[in-house]
Design a protein around this motif. Structure first.
Motif, PDB file in Angstrom:
ATOM      1  N   ALA A 135       0.809  -1.221   0.000  1.00  0.00           N
ATOM      2  CA  ALA A 135       0.000   0.000   0.000  1.00  0.00           C
ATOM      3  C   ALA A 135       0.842   1.270   0.000  1.00  0.00           C
ATOM      4  O   ALA A 135       0.398   2.325   0.443  1.00  0.00           O
ATOM      5  CB  ALA A 135      -0.971   0.012   1.184  1.00  0.00           C
ATOM      6  N   ASN A 178      -5.448  -6.998  -5.622  1.00  0.00           N
ATOM      7  CA  ASN A 178      -5.319  -5.599  -6.024  1.00  0.00           C
ATOM      8  C   ASN A 178      -6.416  -5.330  -7.040  1.00  0.00           C
ATOM      9  O   ASN A 178      -6.203  -5.432  -8.254  1.00  0.00           O
ATOM     10  CB  ASN A 178      -3.933  -5.315  -6.614  1.00  0.00           C
ATOM     11  N   GLU A 195     -10.411   0.333  -6.659  1.00  0.00           N
ATOM     12  CA  GLU A 195      -9.564   1.498  -6.369  1.00  0.00           C
ATOM     13  C   GLU A 195      -8.346   1.163  -5.515  1.00  0.00           C
ATOM     14  O   GLU A 195      -7.466   2.019  -5.327  1.00  0.00           O
ATOM     15  CB  GLU A 195     -10.396   2.596  -5.684  1.00  0.00           C
ATOM     16  N   ASP A 196      -8.256  -0.084  -5.033  1.00  0.00           N
ATOM     17  CA  ASP A 196      -7.041  -0.494  -4.335  1.00  0.00           C
ATOM     18  C   ASP A 196      -5.808  -0.370  -5.226  1.00  0.00           C
ATOM     19  O   ASP A 196      -4.687  -0.266  -4.722  1.00  0.00           O
ATOM     20  CB  ASP A 196      -7.159  -1.941  -3.857  1.00  0.00           C
ATOM     21  N   TYR A 217      -3.605   2.478  -4.346  1.00  0.00           N
ATOM     22  CA  TYR A 217      -2.741   2.305  -3.175  1.00  0.00           C
ATOM     23  C   TYR A 217      -1.573   1.354  -3.457  1.00  0.00           C
ATOM     24  O   TYR A 217      -0.542   1.399  -2.792  1.00  0.00           O
ATOM     25  CB  TYR A 217      -3.524   1.712  -2.001  1.00  0.00           C
ATOM     26  N   SER A 218      -1.765   0.468  -4.392  1.00  0.00           N
ATOM     27  CA  SER A 218      -0.935  -0.726  -4.539  1.00  0.00           C
ATOM     28  C   SER A 218       0.503  -0.445  -4.950  1.00  0.00           C
ATOM     29  O   SER A 218       0.774   0.178  -5.978  1.00  0.00           O
ATOM     30  CB  SER A 218      -1.577  -1.646  -5.581  1.00  0.00           C
ATOM     31  N   ARG A 230     -14.721  -0.346  -5.158  1.00  0.00           N
ATOM     32  CA  ARG A 230     -14.360  -0.873  -3.842  1.00  0.00           C
ATOM     33  C   ARG A 230     -15.085  -0.091  -2.762  1.00  0.00           C
ATOM     34  O   ARG A 230     -15.114   1.146  -2.792  1.00  0.00           O
ATOM     35  CB  ARG A 230     -12.852  -0.766  -3.645  1.00  0.00           C
ATOM     36  N   TYR A 286     -15.211   1.127   0.995  1.00  0.00           N
ATOM     37  CA  TYR A 286     -14.262   1.314   2.086  1.00  0.00           C
ATOM     38  C   TYR A 286     -14.976   1.702   3.378  1.00  0.00           C
ATOM     39  O   TYR A 286     -16.006   2.382   3.363  1.00  0.00           O
ATOM     40  CB  TYR A 286     -13.248   2.411   1.742  1.00  0.00           C
TER      41      TYR A 286
END
Length: 260
Positions: A41, A99, A102-103, A106-107, A190, A192
């Motif tokens: 992340a 992944n 919207e992750d 961060y990935s 995603r 959250y």
């Protein structure tokens, strides 16, 4: 001989990185540059405020102390490759965990591939979705066969995307024989929450530990299958990702809004 550069965000000693090396080794000359510690992340961040150092682990295998995946690719291309002798393919992974949606923003895994396509090199990010985080003895057979097949296609048939686009692959947490095939997907939405846990250290000082959100999502209302749904249904998900963040269908309405 084809040249393949690989990295990850789980660190140089990750079992996923080892599995990726084993899968791609028959296809060409492998060079590994991976973070010295886990950088999950971390996003597409670059280290600008401290020096970075290559530490040799084995032949063509380095850990970068203390950089992230973006640093690994950026420095590898500048320090380990001649300007006219760049890799034919960059692969980031195999990430321990999904992944999707919207992750991707961060990935660190996706960011390794992002950095690759910024330098006009075909790039792939691959992640192994897990039922839980206990990965001891995990079987990467499906992931290894998938990435070997796709990498071979890229190396010998060409990359299917345009400039500044990369492939984001997610592998379902099932045995090879139960996989239903491949779905070309879009990023799902995603959902959250806020999983920040407040604690106190022995001196009474407060600190927060960020937890993991449940893997929940929504489909976009366009009839296309999302990466989340493909994984849930037992398919391998392959999503083409572009680095162009421009909301192009909003350009005209924004212009009208400004002029009002």
């Amino acid at each position: 001989m084809k040249r393949i550069l690989i990295t990850n965000d789980d660190g140089f000693n990750s079992m996923g990185l080892q599995a990726l090396r084993e899968a791609l080794n028959p296809l060409g000359q492998i060079t590994i540059v991976a973070p010295a510690t886990e950088k999950s992340a971390c996003g597409h961040g670059m280290t600008l405020t401290k020096p970075l150092r290559f530490i040799k682990i084995d032949d063509d295998f380095y850990k970068l102390d203390d950089g992230g995946p973006t640093d690994c690719i950026y420095l590898a291309l500048h320090a380990l490759y001649d300007e006219n002798f760049k890799p034919d393919l960059i692969v980031s992974g195999i990430n321990l965990g999904s992944n999707m949606g919207e992750d991707v923003s961060y990935s660190g895994t996706a960011s390794g591939a992002m950095e690759g396509v910024l330098h006009d090199i075909p790039s792939i990010a691959i992640s192994q979705v897990l039922q839980d985080q206990n990965t001891f003895g995990f079987d990467f057979t499906l992931a290894k066969e998938t990435i070997a097949s796709l990498a071979k296609k890229v190396l010998y048939q060409g990359f299917p995307l345009q400039s500044r686009e990369f492939l984001n692959i997610n592998i379902p947490p099932i045995a090879k024989e139960k996989c239903k095939g491949i779905q070309i997907t879009e990023l799902g939405i995603r959902m959250y929450g806020n999983d920040a846990h407040l604690h106190r250290n022995p001196r009474g000082e407060e600190y927060y530990w960020l937890g993991l959100h449940p893997l929940s999502w929504q489909e976009r209302k366009n009839g296309k299958i999302s990466d989340f749904s493909a994984i849930k249904e037992g398919f391998i998900s392959i999503t083409p990702i572009t680095l162009d963040f421009t909301a192009r269908n909003r350009l005209e309405s924004l212009q009208n809004w400004i002029q009002q």
